[in-house]
Write an enzyme that holds these catalytic residues in place. Sequence first.
Site, PDB file in Angstrom:
ATOM      1  N   GLY A  10       0.824  -1.216   0.000  1.00 28.61           N
ATOM      2  CA  GLY A  10       0.000   0.000   0.000  1.00 28.61           C
ATOM      3  C   GLY A  10       0.849   1.254   0.000  1.00 28.61           C
ATOM      4  N   ASN A  32      -3.090  -8.318  -0.509  1.00 28.78           N
ATOM      5  CA  ASN A  32      -3.906  -9.036  -1.489  1.00 28.78           C
ATOM      6  C   ASN A  32      -4.261  -8.133  -2.667  1.00 28.78           C
ATOM      7  OD1 ASN A  32      -5.763  -7.353  -0.353  1.00 28.78           O
ATOM      8  ND2 ASN A  32      -7.295  -8.926   0.087  1.00 28.78           N
ATOM      9  N   ALA A 114      -2.133  -0.007  12.795  1.00 21.92           N
ATOM     10  CA  ALA A 114      -2.392   1.255  12.100  1.00 21.92           C
ATOM     11  C   ALA A 114      -3.837   1.638  12.376  1.00 21.92           C
ATOM     12  CB  ALA A 114      -2.164   1.087  10.603  1.00 21.92           C
ATOM     13  N   TYR A 145     -15.403   1.810   8.405  1.00 21.22           N
ATOM     14  CA  TYR A 145     -13.973   2.035   8.658  1.00 21.22           C
ATOM     15  C   TYR A 145     -13.759   2.445  10.110  1.00 21.22           C
ATOM     16  CZ  TYR A 145      -9.257   3.945   7.760  1.00 21.22           C
ATOM     17  OH  TYR A 145      -7.904   4.208   7.761  1.00 21.22           O
ATOM     18  N   LYS A 149     -11.803   0.129  12.921  1.00 19.11           N
ATOM     19  CA  LYS A 149     -10.558   0.591  13.553  1.00 19.11           C
ATOM     20  C   LYS A 149     -10.734   0.728  15.062  1.00 19.11           C
ATOM     21  CE  LYS A 149      -7.726   1.026   9.996  1.00 19.11           C
ATOM     22  NZ  LYS A 149      -6.492   0.220   9.890  1.00 19.11           N
ATOM     23  N   THR A 175      -2.640  11.953   5.290  1.00 26.51           N
ATOM     24  CA  THR A 175      -1.257  11.849   4.807  1.00 26.51           C
ATOM     25  C   THR A 175      -1.258  11.923   3.292  1.00 26.51           C
ATOM     26  OG1 THR A 175      -0.834  10.395   6.679  1.00 26.51           O
ATOM     27  CG2 THR A 175       0.821  10.411   4.949  1.00 26.51           C
TER      28      THR A 175
END
Length: 331
Positions: A10, A32, A114, A145, A149, A175
């Site tokens: 990634g 993947n 992460a 999401y 997380k 980022t």
Amino acid sequence: MRILITGGAGFLGSHISDLLIQQGHEVIGMDNFITGRPENISHLMGHDQFTFIKYNVCDYLHVDGQLDAVMHFASPASPQDYLEFPIATMKVGALGTHKALGLAKAKKARFLLASTSEVYGDPLVNPQPESYWGNVNPISPRGVYDEAKRFGEAITTAYHTFHGLDTRIVRIFNTFGPRMRPKDGRVVSNFIVQALQKSPLTVYGEGMQTRSFCYADDLVRGIVALLMAPNDGPATISDEQGVKGTTDRKVTIHYPVNIGNPRELTVLDIAKMVLSQTGSPSPIEHLPLPIGDPKVRRPDIQRAKSVLNWEPQVSLEDGLSKTIDYFKSIV
Ligand code: UDP
């Protein structure tokens, strides 16, 4: 150290692999390719400190030999991606985190999760310190999401308290940098590609929502510093910060750490910066604001400063110019 990184192909996983290899570590990348890309790691293929395994981290994980650390970075991470893959996002954040923790436990390896500023949801506190618990709607489009997380943070903490696993949690804020996908849908990549193609810059809503952007090199330096920080340290952070509602009196290295750049701008400001730095004639076009889009976001990085002696060094202008050069080379 011998380190497994899930999501190794990634945007962030590949930059972290580069830094670890540069520091002399051995890296096993796993991906993947749902959103990771072979070209992000093509320069590492054949390197004697790098191996790659194409695998879905939600399945039973096995890696031969000793492992010193497991870094769990696999996940769709742009709002557009987790809208397209809502169930894969929940699975990798929940089942994938469980598998990665199980592997770390079996290998007696350090584990780094992460996590994300999305755990703060649409925050009612700005900037966001780690002690803020957030304002998340589980059934908004972003819920898949955010909640995955948040579950990841909870199970990581449970492995630390119940199994004594040496765990770290980084909350990553917005980022940008080279290796973002041109079509990944995030604001900086969208605006740069649109500016270079002389098409309208798509500002969602009025563009008065804020974000704070960290250049990838700064971010991965902070993440690797967190991974390498000593296990027993440092609990030097203020006793109140982050411990509210837990049984602990002192913050330890196992508590979440925000990593991001605290310079806050509106989305409209970013559009104008991209136009001025590319010299593009593109107009600005306003499109509807997506449901659940947080109105503000800015990291409080006091903890990273005091525990890791880390703060960002690359200015937004310099980071943008490097990122614009990257996109010029691929679009
Ligand atoms: N955004 C925008 N135009 C775009 C893409 C994003 O105005 O083409 C806005 C989006 O609504 C959000 C901010 O930019 O307010 C950052 O979006 P991004 O998808 O990069 O990540 P987020 O911070 O929302 O997770």
